[in-house]
Write an enzyme that holds these catalytic residues in place. Structure first.
Site, PDB file in Angstrom:
ATOM      1  N   LYS A 251      -0.643 -18.342  32.195  1.00 40.21           N
ATOM      2  CA  LYS A 251      -0.246 -17.002  31.727  1.00 40.21           C
ATOM      3  C   LYS A 251      -0.088 -16.114  32.959  1.00 40.21           C
ATOM      4  O   LYS A 251      -1.071 -15.713  33.570  1.00 40.21           O
ATOM      5  CB  LYS A 251      -1.279 -16.417  30.752  1.00 40.21           C
ATOM      6  CG  LYS A 251      -0.827 -15.070  30.159  1.00 40.21           C
ATOM      7  CD  LYS A 251      -1.796 -14.557  29.116  1.00 40.21           C
ATOM      8  CE  LYS A 251      -1.262 -13.395  28.293  1.00 40.21           C
ATOM      9  NZ  LYS A 251      -0.735 -12.273  29.020  1.00 40.21           N
ATOM     10  N   ARG A 271      10.517  -6.166  27.180  1.00 43.30           N
ATOM     11  CA  ARG A 271      10.128  -6.417  25.796  1.00 43.30           C
ATOM     12  C   ARG A 271      10.310  -5.185  24.917  1.00 43.30           C
ATOM     13  O   ARG A 271      10.217  -5.261  23.715  1.00 43.30           O
ATOM     14  CB  ARG A 271       8.696  -6.950  25.709  1.00 43.30           C
ATOM     15  CG  ARG A 271       7.690  -6.101  26.413  1.00 43.30           C
ATOM     16  CD  ARG A 271       6.325  -6.603  26.157  1.00 43.30           C
ATOM     17  NE  ARG A 271       5.983  -6.364  24.760  1.00 43.30           N
ATOM     18  CZ  ARG A 271       4.843  -6.705  24.225  1.00 43.30           C
ATOM     19  NH1 ARG A 271       3.964  -7.336  24.942  1.00 43.30           N
ATOM     20  NH2 ARG A 271       4.571  -6.415  22.979  1.00 43.30           N
ATOM     21  N   GLU A 301       8.626 -14.686  32.787  1.00 41.22           N
ATOM     22  CA  GLU A 301       7.805 -13.600  33.323  1.00 41.22           C
ATOM     23  C   GLU A 301       8.213 -13.399  34.787  1.00 41.22           C
ATOM     24  O   GLU A 301       8.230 -14.366  35.565  1.00 41.22           O
ATOM     25  CB  GLU A 301       6.326 -14.015  33.206  1.00 41.22           C
ATOM     26  CG  GLU A 301       5.342 -12.921  33.482  1.00 41.22           C
ATOM     27  CD  GLU A 301       4.997 -12.032  32.260  1.00 41.22           C
ATOM     28  OE1 GLU A 301       5.660 -12.148  31.210  1.00 41.22           O
ATOM     29  OE2 GLU A 301       4.069 -11.226  32.392  1.00 41.22           O
ATOM     30  N   PHE A 340       9.823 -19.527  30.286  1.00 39.55           N
ATOM     31  CA  PHE A 340       8.979 -20.244  29.317  1.00 39.55           C
ATOM     32  C   PHE A 340       9.645 -20.485  27.966  1.00 39.55           C
ATOM     33  O   PHE A 340       9.081 -21.175  27.129  1.00 39.55           O
ATOM     34  CB  PHE A 340       7.620 -19.561  29.133  1.00 39.55           C
ATOM     35  CG  PHE A 340       7.665 -18.107  28.735  1.00 39.55           C
ATOM     36  CD1 PHE A 340       7.962 -17.738  27.432  1.00 39.55           C
ATOM     37  CD2 PHE A 340       7.369 -17.118  29.667  1.00 39.55           C
ATOM     38  CE1 PHE A 340       7.980 -16.408  27.058  1.00 39.55           C
ATOM     39  CE2 PHE A 340       7.391 -15.773  29.306  1.00 39.55           C
ATOM     40  CZ  PHE A 340       7.696 -15.419  27.995  1.00 39.55           C
ATOM     41  N   ARG A 417       3.515 -11.761  15.726  1.00 45.76           N
ATOM     42  CA  ARG A 417       2.350 -12.219  16.478  1.00 45.76           C
ATOM     43  C   ARG A 417       1.635 -13.219  15.586  1.00 45.76           C
ATOM     44  O   ARG A 417       1.317 -12.914  14.438  1.00 45.76           O
ATOM     45  CB  ARG A 417       1.434 -11.032  16.773  1.00 45.76           C
ATOM     46  CG  ARG A 417       0.301 -11.352  17.737  1.00 45.76           C
ATOM     47  CD  ARG A 417      -0.621 -10.157  17.924  1.00 45.76           C
ATOM     48  NE  ARG A 417      -0.066  -9.063  18.690  1.00 45.76           N
ATOM     49  CZ  ARG A 417       0.010  -9.027  20.019  1.00 45.76           C
ATOM     50  NH1 ARG A 417      -0.444 -10.030  20.739  1.00 45.76           N
ATOM     51  NH2 ARG A 417       0.517  -7.973  20.621  1.00 45.76           N
ATOM     52  N   LYS A 423      -3.396 -16.810  23.273  1.00 45.04           N
ATOM     53  CA  LYS A 423      -3.691 -16.517  24.686  1.00 45.04           C
ATOM     54  C   LYS A 423      -5.189 -16.587  24.932  1.00 45.04           C
ATOM     55  O   LYS A 423      -5.999 -16.297  24.042  1.00 45.04           O
ATOM     56  CB  LYS A 423      -3.123 -15.169  25.105  1.00 45.04           C
ATOM     57  CG  LYS A 423      -3.591 -13.988  24.308  1.00 45.04           C
ATOM     58  CD  LYS A 423      -2.920 -12.707  24.831  1.00 45.04           C
ATOM     59  CE  LYS A 423      -3.157 -11.549  23.909  1.00 45.04           C
ATOM     60  NZ  LYS A 423      -2.615 -10.292  24.389  1.00 45.04           N
TER      61      LYS A 423
HETATM   62  P1  ATP Z   1      -0.834  -8.937  27.395  1.00 44.22           P
HETATM   63  O1  ATP Z   1      -1.092  -7.470  27.550  1.00 44.22           O
HETATM   64  O2  ATP Z   1      -2.042  -9.801  27.325  1.00 44.22           O
HETATM   65  O3  ATP Z   1       0.222  -9.459  28.290  1.00 44.22           O
HETATM   66  P2  ATP Z   1       0.947  -8.568  25.228  1.00 44.22           P
HETATM   67  O4  ATP Z   1       0.543  -7.771  24.046  1.00 44.22           O
HETATM   68  O5  ATP Z   1       1.865  -7.937  26.195  1.00 44.22           O
HETATM   69  O6  ATP Z   1      -0.364  -9.073  25.938  1.00 44.22           O
HETATM   70  P3  ATP Z   1       0.874 -11.159  24.146  1.00 44.22           P
HETATM   71  O7  ATP Z   1       1.726 -11.839  23.167  1.00 44.22           O
HETATM   72  O8  ATP Z   1      -0.459 -10.801  23.676  1.00 44.22           O
HETATM   73  O9  ATP Z   1       1.611  -9.897  24.734  1.00 44.22           O
HETATM   74  O10 ATP Z   1       0.754 -12.066  25.430  1.00 44.22           O
HETATM   75  C1  ATP Z   1       1.900 -12.710  25.822  1.00 44.22           C
HETATM   76  C2  ATP Z   1       2.471 -12.032  27.036  1.00 44.22           C
HETATM   77  O11 ATP Z   1       2.085 -12.790  28.181  1.00 44.22           O
HETATM   78  C3  ATP Z   1       3.959 -12.102  26.999  1.00 44.22           C
HETATM   79  O12 ATP Z   1       4.491 -10.924  26.453  1.00 44.22           O
HETATM   80  C4  ATP Z   1       4.375 -12.346  28.433  1.00 44.22           C
HETATM   81  O13 ATP Z   1       4.686 -11.111  29.059  1.00 44.22           O
HETATM   82  C5  ATP Z   1       3.141 -12.884  29.119  1.00 44.22           C
HETATM   83  N1  ATP Z   1       3.227 -14.295  29.556  1.00 44.22           N
HETATM   84  C6  ATP Z   1       2.822 -14.741  30.757  1.00 44.22           C
HETATM   85  N2  ATP Z   1       2.957 -16.066  30.853  1.00 44.22           N
HETATM   86  C7  ATP Z   1       3.468 -16.503  29.675  1.00 44.22           C
HETATM   87  C8  ATP Z   1       3.810 -17.783  29.157  1.00 44.22           C
HETATM   88  N3  ATP Z   1       3.644 -18.889  29.866  1.00 44.22           N
HETATM   89  N4  ATP Z   1       4.306 -17.834  27.899  1.00 44.22           N
HETATM   90  C9  ATP Z   1       4.467 -16.733  27.159  1.00 44.22           C
HETATM   91  N5  ATP Z   1       4.156 -15.487  27.589  1.00 44.22           N
HETATM   92  C10 ATP Z   1       3.653 -15.370  28.836  1.00 44.22           C
END
Ligand code: ATP
Length: 583
Positions: A251, A271, A301, A340, A417, A423
């Site tokens: 991640k 996003r 990312e 990804f 979601r 995660k």
């Molecule tokens: P966070 O603040 O933890 O990044 P979020 O609310 O923005 O969370 P989540 O769906 O909870 O989004 O976590 C996924 C986020 O992690 C994605 O929006 C992306 O930006 C990031 N990310 C990093 N590496 C990866 C990966 N290998 N696959 C998918 N998403 C990834």
């Protein structure tokens, strides 16, 4: 069609906070509109002329709008200053002054939707040294013919203050009610999630019914709402949930980018559907170069790296968000994209394919280079393998891991979601939970050193079921002096006279804001709260959920809008996760 009919609907929406009532007002109105007008009405109701991702803003400064209002109502500058200090909303001021206008021009004609759209488009496109004068002229020309209520909404639209409380979920409810049935709602929502264009969905629906909406496809140029991950507190729990086997990826801690690649151009979206192409021109060019397909939509990312290619923390990539000096920023802050997912390949909709097929396609149509790479991934079927992969990710300065389902159901769920992606971050090992992305709905004046300035903020989550914002904490820790000093600049544009009707709160801050700005917060614990309104009456009668010892992390989530902040349901599932942990 007359603009007064539209302003009247906005006015009725503004005084109700019931989502059901809003839905019924809107659906009753939508039913009788022709598809083209409906599309424009939908955009206007969101304060825009186009979908969000066009990035075009009417963006008239308050001062300019006030000058137009002063001009048509004949009030002096000093009187205008007085009103501005009292009201802080050009819409309200225009309405008040027009109510008291002594005479209306003999040549005044009722405003039509066509004229409003024409003049707003002229305002949007005004360029050059006299652009301010032109904008004033086009707005005054509309205000001349406006009723007080019409003027209120025109001034709010041009200054970016249009919040009638009907968010995209309410609009989708209304569209389903007007042109289909409750059962059609998921298909209409999917069309919105894969196009991010509510006006387009409305037009297709009004023109061709639900059948036409079902046929809408993922297309290059229309951003797709991103798929998001759930969270679980340990690797064994993740494996259990994934039936004992899943893919794990690093991640990365950067900026999520959705790249729309066509034959000769590439557009990058955040996003929040902002166009980021000018922030990462090097990445855009390299993606086109390494892509063997004619068209593709991929996600990755963007992460800043040091000269040896080591991953740097998130803050470093934000230097690429600057407006000027991009050439130097490209040199000073090298960035890589770790891809990804793939959502479209040569016009084939990949969102309906399971994860493994998507990953194989992604690897099949891209060559890697220094700047364009795939996320590091492994297939994991035992907790020890997962723990080892997690340590490897932390060793490479990643935030943690993303576990991804390998089941046949693991399609790309746009805008949702769920547990197809889970995660797991380093923070989960140390504190109770993840960080919280919360929206600011109010502020309290400080005491002592902070007297007269905002000293603490009232923070809320989004409740998807009601479409309201519910409070979870009063946040007064983690701010440095510079941040506090900058708060009025960041927040005052969203000041609201009284509690905005989409905010559910019992705490009374000194000032209220329309939910807009999102901040990242950490906390020691989620606890039952008699005063906060998130997930109220769910765990316990007369109690909501609140955060204990909340602290601002220093990160403003300008990549998220208020509807993308944390939801009440997420806080509830984190509360349940925490309770399990304590058992
Ligand atoms: P966070 O603040 O933890 O990044 P979020 O609310 O923005 O969370 P989540 O769906 O909870 O989004 O976590 C996924 C986020 O992690 C994605 O929006 C992306 O930006 C990031 N990310 C990093 N590496 C990866 C990966 N290998 N696959 C998918 N998403 C990834």
């Amino acid at each position: 069609m007359l603009y007064s009919e539209i302003a009247d609907v906005f006015d009725r929406l503004e005084v109700t906070s019931s989502r059901l009532e809003m839905t019924s007002i809107l659906s009753g109105f939508f039913k009788d509109l022709d598809p083209g007008s409906l599309r424009n009405v939908v955009y206007l109701s969101q304060g825009m002329l186009h979908p969000d991702f066009y990035g075009a803003e009417l963006g008239m400064a308050d001062k300019l709008v006030l000058r137009s209002v002063a001009f048509i109502s004949g009030v002096s500058e000093s009187r205008m200053d007085e009103l501005w200090k009292k009201e802080g909303d050009p819409g309200k001021i225009a309405e008040y002054l027009l109510q008291n206008r002594k005479q209306v021009s003999l040549f005044s004609e009722p405003l039509t939707l066509g004229k409003v759209l024409r003049n707003l488009t002229l305002i949007e496109n005004a360029e050059g040294r006299d652009s301010q004068d032109k904008k004033m002229k086009y707005l005054s020309n509309l205000l001349m013919d406006s009723s007080p209520v019409e003027a209120r909404y025109l001034c709010r639209i041009v200054t970016g203050r249009m919040r009638i409380g009907a968010g995209s979920m309410t609009m989708l409810d209304a569209l389903a009610e007007a042109f289909g049935t409750k059962e059609d709602r998921p298909d209409i929502e999917r069309a919105f999630n894969i196009t991010c264009d509510l006006g387009l969905v409305a037009e297709v629906l009004a023109g061709g019914g639900v059948e036409a909406v079902r046929k809408m496809k993922v297309t290059v140029g229309n951003p797709i709402k991103v798929m998001l991950a759930e969270r679980l507190p340990s690797i064994p729990l993740i494996l259990d949930r994934m039936d004992g086997r899943c893919a794990m990826e690093f991640k990365y801690d950067g900026i999520r980018v959705q790249a729309h690649i066509s034959k000769d151009s590439v557009k990058l979206y955040s996003r929040r559907m902002e166009d980021l192409t000018s922030n990462f021109p090097d990445i855009a060019a390299e993606l086109r170069k390494q892509c063997k397909a004619g068209t593709a939509i991929i996600e990755g990312e963007c992460v800043a790296v040091d000269p040896e290619g080591g991953m740097l923390p998130f803050q470093n990539v934000t230097h690429r968000r600057k407006k000027h000096g991009m050439d130097k920023a490209i040199e000073d802050y090298p960035v890589r994209i770790f891809m990804f997912d793939i959502l479209l390949a040569d016009d084939e909709d990949m969102t309906v394919r399971p994860f493994e097929e998507r990953r194989a396609k992604l690897e099949g149509i891209f060559d890697v280079s220094e700047k364009v790479q795939f996320t590091t991934m492994a297939t994991v079927s035992a907790p020890e393998e997962g723990e080892a992969f997690f340590s490897l990710a932390l060793g490479k300065k990643c935030e943690g891991i993303m576990a991804k389902s390998l089941s046949q159901e693991s399609i790309y769920r746009a805008g949702s979601r769920g547990f197809l992606w889970i995660k797991y971050k380093k923070d989960y090992e140390e504190a109770l939970t993840d960080s919280f992305d919360l929206t600011v709905v109010g502020a309290f004046y400080g005491r002592g050193k902070r007297a007269g300035k905002y000293g603490a903020l009232l923070m809320a989550v989004f409740d998807e079921d009601s479409g309201h914002y519910c409070t979870v904490c009063k946040l007064g820790t983690g701010f440095d002096d510079a941040f506090l000093a900058g708060l009025p600049d960041m927040l005052d544009k969203y000041l609201s006279e009284g509690r905005p009707h989409m905010v559910d709160a019992e705490m009374m801050p000194d000032v209220w804001f329309l939910p807009t700005v999102v901040l990242e917060v950490v906390a020691a614990e989620i606890s039952l709260s008699p005063i906060h309104t998130a997930a109220r009456n769910i765990v316990k009668e007369d109690a909501g959920l609140g955060l204990r010892f909340p602290r601002f992390t220093g990160r403003v989530r300008d990549d998220k809008g208020p509807e993308e902040c944390m939801t009440a349901n997420e806080v509830l599932s984190m509360y349940e996760m925490q309770a399990q942990d304590k058992e």
